[in-house]
Design an enzyme around this catalytic site. Structure first.
Site, mmCIF file in Angstrom:
data_model
loop_
_atom_site.group_PDB
_atom_site.id
_atom_site.type_symbol
_atom_site.label_atom_id
_atom_site.label_comp_id
_atom_site.label_asym_id
_atom_site.label_seq_id
_atom_site.Cartn_x
_atom_site.Cartn_y
_atom_site.Cartn_z
ATOM 1 N N GLU A 48 0.792 -1.230 0.000
ATOM 2 C CA GLU A 48 0.000 0.000 0.000
ATOM 3 C C GLU A 48 0.827 1.285 0.000
ATOM 4 O O GLU A 48 0.572 2.209 -0.755
ATOM 5 C CB GLU A 48 -0.928 0.042 1.230
ATOM 6 C CG GLU A 48 -1.836 -1.135 1.409
ATOM 7 C CD GLU A 48 -1.221 -2.209 2.292
ATOM 8 O OE1 GLU A 48 -0.075 -2.040 2.704
ATOM 9 O OE2 GLU A 48 -1.894 -3.217 2.557
ATOM 10 N N ASP A 80 28.678 25.102 -21.236
ATOM 11 C CA ASP A 80 29.138 26.408 -21.709
ATOM 12 C C ASP A 80 30.404 26.769 -20.951
ATOM 13 O O ASP A 80 30.712 26.142 -19.941
ATOM 14 C CB ASP A 80 28.110 27.486 -21.345
ATOM 15 C CG ASP A 80 26.905 27.431 -22.239
ATOM 16 O OD1 ASP A 80 26.978 26.750 -23.257
ATOM 17 O OD2 ASP A 80 25.902 28.087 -21.897
ATOM 18 N N ASP A 137 7.439 -0.863 9.681
ATOM 19 C CA ASP A 137 8.266 -0.808 8.467
ATOM 20 C C ASP A 137 8.292 0.540 7.753
ATOM 21 O O ASP A 137 9.190 0.799 6.956
ATOM 22 C CB ASP A 137 7.785 -1.868 7.461
ATOM 23 C CG ASP A 137 8.641 -3.127 7.575
ATOM 24 O OD1 ASP A 137 9.453 -3.189 8.513
ATOM 25 O OD2 ASP A 137 8.482 -4.023 6.734
HETATM 26 P P1 ATP Z 1 30.858 31.086 -23.737
HETATM 27 O O1 ATP Z 1 31.006 29.651 -23.994
HETATM 28 O O2 ATP Z 1 32.137 31.746 -23.344
HETATM 29 O O3 ATP Z 1 29.716 31.398 -22.868
HETATM 30 P P2 ATP Z 1 29.332 31.767 -25.935
HETATM 31 O O4 ATP Z 1 29.169 30.434 -26.492
HETATM 32 O O5 ATP Z 1 28.227 32.379 -25.200
HETATM 33 O O6 ATP Z 1 30.651 31.805 -25.104
HETATM 34 P P3 ATP Z 1 29.150 33.993 -27.620
HETATM 35 O O7 ATP Z 1 28.596 34.831 -26.548
HETATM 36 O O8 ATP Z 1 28.308 33.534 -28.733
HETATM 37 O O9 ATP Z 1 29.872 32.736 -27.048
HETATM 38 O O10 ATP Z 1 30.409 34.784 -28.170
HETATM 39 C C1 ATP Z 1 31.152 34.377 -29.279
HETATM 40 C C2 ATP Z 1 32.165 35.450 -29.616
HETATM 41 O O11 ATP Z 1 31.458 36.630 -29.944
HETATM 42 C C3 ATP Z 1 33.051 35.817 -28.444
HETATM 43 O O12 ATP Z 1 34.242 35.104 -28.459
HETATM 44 C C4 ATP Z 1 33.312 37.291 -28.654
HETATM 45 O O13 ATP Z 1 34.448 37.468 -29.482
HETATM 46 C C5 ATP Z 1 32.111 37.771 -29.410
HETATM 47 N N1 ATP Z 1 31.155 38.467 -28.519
HETATM 48 C C6 ATP Z 1 30.651 38.051 -27.375
HETATM 49 N N2 ATP Z 1 29.809 38.949 -26.848
HETATM 50 C C7 ATP Z 1 29.766 39.980 -27.698
HETATM 51 C C8 ATP Z 1 29.073 41.227 -27.738
HETATM 52 N N3 ATP Z 1 28.225 41.596 -26.791
HETATM 53 N N4 ATP Z 1 29.283 42.026 -28.779
HETATM 54 C C9 ATP Z 1 30.113 41.664 -29.772
HETATM 55 N N5 ATP Z 1 30.800 40.534 -29.789
HETATM 56 C C10 ATP Z 1 30.645 39.681 -28.786
#
Ligand code: ATP
Length: 948
Positions: A325, A367, A768
């Site tokens: 149960e 990430d 139990d």
């Molecule tokens: P992580 O794994 O570090 O979280 P992510 O996968 O989120 O990175 P993105 O944020 O897509 O990566 O960023 C990829 C690339 O884009 C970065 O390496 C950077 O050079 C550039 N980037 C990140 N943020 C910006 C922004 N706000 N404006 C312009 N370029 C950016």
């Protein structure tokens, strides 16, 4: 569509009373009128119509409106009145079987001549079982709901609003009509709004229309038409999936379109997890077996000359006693304990399902920024025209200096103009922090260190257009009007992408064509900084023809201003968590948009990569691979880093890993991560920094964003599974110990039962229950992460588990049969002369009941480990279990010694020698189990061994 509606949580849900409902309904008409008129108005007229302005509402105005319109919340979904839900517990199959049994026993008592008080006791006992069970089920349901609500409240739904001209972050429930909200890709739209600014904005209206393709949004006036089709409106419950925008709220709470539909939908039915389903199936099978056993016993005993009613009541009693149960309730409690423990360790589980899946996770795709690192970016190096400039200071405080700032001022000015983030000065104990993207926050801080004031620069060269960052382009651009009426575009982004769009470089303020050698020099500089684990961004500029040039004209023929490199320290706790995952046979795949060199350096720092040559795969290479080659790649490389990928790649990798039979947990924070989060076995979203869309799509939310919390949650998931297995073995083995003596007595031709149904119920529901719950709540064992993950399709009731149930139950059964027949034989009375009131018989059945209770005490200790000796694991490490076991023995002693209980249970007082015999039998069980574990340990001496 309804599934979307009930799944989503667009705003805080609260309990709604009649007064608040009326208050919320009053302004609704006005809000609906506004909804139909607003789309056709020009932007300036939208502010007038809503009594707002481009600076947003003042705090006083907002408070006044809040008093009229109430909070921006939806009424709570009612799950029916409590008494109805209590009654619903009786519609369960077990409850029906037990209710019918109780009714039949009452009938037997009524018809019996003379009327046997024992029959009445049994009928009442069965009724108590049903009521108790319903009570537990009801309480369980209620507490599960409350837990879910309180857990949800731990991730507040916030939004960015302009109040008194200042950008603020507020709980979504504070919004009022007239508020100006700032929206970014990944935001859940917090109320019904008319856009007054839109940059490449697109929404997913699935929650309202069922259509999940993104639809573009604009800020300009549109011709009148059905409000839901207005392209310049966004609705509560939908998501902004691309771009950015500003919008004026015109509908809040129940007065929104979503609120209207939300009322019409019912609550989602609660779903059972596979584990719960397996246990329910098993419980049902055992109930079926119990029914068959009862019928068989009746068939065997009926011709033996016993009164018909006695035999019937006896068979019914055995059947009831064998029905497990309390099992489903114990299981839910155990899962709920797991959920709470995870919440305490910063991992919020939205579905019980995740608790199970976590236990068998074999790959974690994680990430980088924020999960492995602290997401506290500090610009440490700048590069312009072949020269590096170091930057001092840490974090977002504007303390620090740029070495020789002159040549990098334009680089930093452009970078700061092309930002949406804002720095928030310290308040109270909070240090400087960033509202928005931390990468951009770091750029603003660096600009400050070079003596620039980003706000003043913005005022001098106001922004007229924006092309938001997206992780596919990896670029962001803004267009600004300068003092002479010309227009300049500033572009920042990943160096590779940016450099491909540059044809010149800035040399002391002059545009100089970029030679191939110089281009190679820029790449080398960027690689050099990335190799140190720094995130590198390039910044460029160009003059454009007008205020709103097409994107192709903005991001082409650019002049490179330089590179910016920022450091993001790894989280200190991650290294240990990564090591633990390695020991647990869990593979970690880093998935990042960053440069391969940055990714590798960070992965090495946190221990994900040890190999001198890990496999680095870029998004471009992934695109070039077909599914088979991808499978080969995943099979061949142990240390895998996916770099420069877009969120779509995540989904592809998750799917490929699942094809290989892996159980995949994946982290995500952006709106584009939602498909991968949904597809994974465990989608993990970031509670602190992630978007609303990602949090909705995930089954687990990390309150602290840390990878270490995923590791802990996996350990807890494994521990929950182990604990469930422990109490199942514990509970099912004693069923054997109850049944075998009855069968033995029946076949031996003994006219009475060796244990009565009421006694069995006292064991099942008295002695139990608490040990089973204590086993379900066992603390996480230190070695839980020392074995490989549980196979995806491993059945809870595996051959090993069933074997153990039979082994332990068999030993118990042999023990109690021995004490029973020994008592009976020692008296020298022939079987046929035994009556229910015979003192020897009463003593013998008391021995059987006490024998089961005592051996269950030892059984509870034995099931705590699979292979390890319980003496090594520590007998005292779960004090609750010891207390629960002692309570069971105390209850048994009371049943044996307290006269009113003796009368109910037909028991007799046992003497110390009897207890000593029973303790000896229990100890024998422990010894036998220790021997079995010893054999297993020896066999598994090879290091491959599974569970402990
Ligand atoms: P992580 O794994 O570090 O979280 P992510 O996968 O989120 O990175 P993105 O944020 O897509 O990566 O960023 C990829 C690339 O884009 C970065 O390496 C950077 O050079 C550039 N980037 C990140 N943020 C910006 C922004 N706000 N404006 C312009 N370029 C950016």
């Amino acid at each position: 569509m309804s599934s979307h509606l009930v799944r989503r949580r667009p705003a805080v849900v609260r309990q709604e009373g009649p007064a608040t409902r009326r208050a919320a309904e009053r302004p609704r008409q006005g809000q609906q009128d506004a909804a139909s008129a607003l789309p056709a108005l020009r932007t300036s007229a939208v502010f007038t119509a809503t009594g707002s302005s481009a600076r947003g509402l003042t705090a006083a105005e907002a408070a006044g409106r809040r008093a009229v319109h109430g909070p921006n919340e939806l009424p709570a979904v009612k799950r029916g009145r409590p008494w109805r839900r209590f009654v619903a517990q009786f519609t369960d199959l077990f409850a029906i079987v037990l209710l019918v049994s109780s009714a039949l026993t009452f009938l037997a008592y009524w018809l019996g001549r003379p009327r046997e008080p024992a029959t009445l006791q049994l009928a009442l006992a069965i009724l108590c079982v049903v009521l108790l069970n319903a009570g537990i089920g009801f309480a369980q349901e209620y507490s599960a709901e409350r837990t879910a609500q309180s857990l949800r409240a731990m991730v507040p739904h916030t939004c960015r609003v302009l109040r008194d001209g200042e950008r603020r972050e507020l709980p979504a429930r504070e919004l009022v009509p007239g508020d100006v909200v700032i929206l970014e890709a990944g935001d859940a739209v917090p109320a019904d709004c008319r856009l007054v600014e839109a940059h490449e904005a697109a929404v997913n209206n699935a929650a309202l229309t069922g259509e999940s393709d993104p639809v573009a949004r604009v800020a300009e006036a549109v011709p009148p038409g059905p409000p839901l089709e207005a392209r310049n409106c966004v609705w509560m419950g939908t998501d902004l999936v691309a771009g950015t925008g500003k919008a004026v709220v015109f509908g809040t709470g129940a007065a929104t379109e979503f609120g209207r539909i939300f009322r019409l939908t019912a609550a989602a039915p609660r779903q059972r997890t596979p584990l719960q389903r397996q246990v329910a199936v098993m419980a049902r099978r055992v109930a079926g077996a119990a029914l068959a056993t009862g019928a068989a016993l009746f068939a065997i005993r009926a011709p033996s000359g016993q009164p018909f009613v006695d035999t019937f009541v006896f068979s019914l009693g055995v059947m009831v006693a064998l029905v497990p149960e309390g099992l489903p309730a114990t299981l839910s409690v155990s899962l709920a304990i797991g959920v709470r423990r995870m919440a305490r360790r910063h991992a919020l589980v939205k579905q019980l399902l995740a608790v199970e899946a976590l236990g068998s996770t074999s790959v974690i795709c994680t990430d980088k920024t924020g999960t492995l690192t602290q997401a506290e970016m500090t610009v440490v190096q700048l590069w312009a025209d072949g020269v590096s400039h170091s930057v001092t200071g840490v974090g977002y405080a504007p303390a620090g200096e740029v070495a020789d700032p002159g040549p990098v001022r334009e680089l930093l000015r452009a970078a700061a103009l092309c930002c949406n983030a804002r720095l928030v000065p310290p308040s109270g104990r909070e240090p400087w922090r960033v509202l928005g993207d931390t990468t951009e926050g770091a750029l603003l801080v660096a600009a400050g260190k070079a003596g620039l004031d980003p706000a003043r620069e913005e005022a001098r060269t106001p922004r007229v257009a924006e092309y938001p960052f997206d992780s596919v382009r990896k670029l962001m651009s803004t267009v600004h009007r300068d003092g002479d009426g010309g227009h300049f575009a500033y572009v920042k982004g990943a160096p590779v992408e940016l450099l491909a769009r540059c044809d010149a470089m800035d040399r002391a303020g002059k545009r100089a064509p970029l030679t191939e050698t110089e281009r190679a020099g820029v790449v080398a500089a960027a690689d050099g900084m990335a190799g140190q684990g720094l995130r590198v961004l390039g910044v460029a500029r160009r003059q454009v023809a007008g205020p709103r040039p097409p994107l192709e004209d903005v991001e082409t023929r650019l002049t490179l201003l330089g590179l910016v490199a920022m450091y993001d320290p790894p989280r200190p706790e991650v290294r240990d968590a990564v090591d633990a995952c390695r020991r647990a046979g869990i593979r970690i795949v880093m998935v990042t948009g960053d440069h391969p060199l940055t990714a590798e350096a960070v992965a090495r720092r946190v221990g994900i990569v040890r190999d001198p040559a890990p496999t680095l795969v870029t998004g471009a290479r992934l695109d070039a691979l077909d599914d088979d080659s991808l499978d080969d790649l995943l099979a061949g490389s142990v240390e895998l880093l996916l770099c420069r990928v877009a969120p779509e790649h995540k989904l592809r990798v998750v799917t490929a890993l699942q094809r290989r039979g892996e159980v995949v947990a994946v982290t995500g924070d952006g709106a584009n991560d939602a498909p991968a989060l949904k597809h994974a076995d465990i989608g993990v979203a970031m509670g602190a920094s992630g978007t609303d869309v990602a949090r909705e799509a995930a089954v687990m939310v990390l309150l602290d964003d840390s990878f270490a919390s995923i590791g802990t949650a996996v350990g807890l998931g494994r521990s929950v599974y182990r604990n469930i297995r422990k109490f199942l073995i514990y509970l099912f083995s004693h069923n054997i110990a109850e049944l075998v003596p009855i069968l033995a007595a029946t076949f031996a031709g003994f006219p009475l039962v060796p244990i009565t149904a009421v006694q069995i119920l006292a064991i099942d529901l008295g002695s139990d229950v608490l040990p089973a719950l204590a086993l379900g709540a066992e603390p996480m064992e230190p070695d839980v992460m020392n074995s490989p993950p549980r196979p995806r399709h491993e059945r809870l009731f595996s051959a090993a588990v069933m074997g153990r149930i039979v082994f332990l139950g068999g030993i118990q059964a042999l023990g109690v049969c021995a004490v029973f027949f020994w008592h009976i034989h020692a008296s020298g009375i022939p079987y046929a002369d035994f009556t229910k009131s015979d003192p020897v018989y009463r003593e013998a059945i008391t021995m059987v009941q006490a024998g089961i209770v005592v051996s269950q005490f030892f059984n509870a200790l034995a099931v705590r480990t699979d292979r390890q000796s319980v003496f090594r694991a520590g007998l005292l490490t779960n004090p609750w279990l010891l207390a629960a076991g002692c309570f069971g023995i105390g209850l048994m002693a009371a049943i044996s010694y307290v006269p009113p209980l003796q009368a109910v249970f037909h028991t007799a007082p046992l003497d110390p020698a009897d207890w000593a015999v029973l303790a000896g039998l229990g100890a024998l069980l422990l010894v036998a189990e220790e021997c079995r574990k010893g054999v297993l340990r020896r066999r598994a001496a090879a290091p491959k061994g599974g569970t402990r």
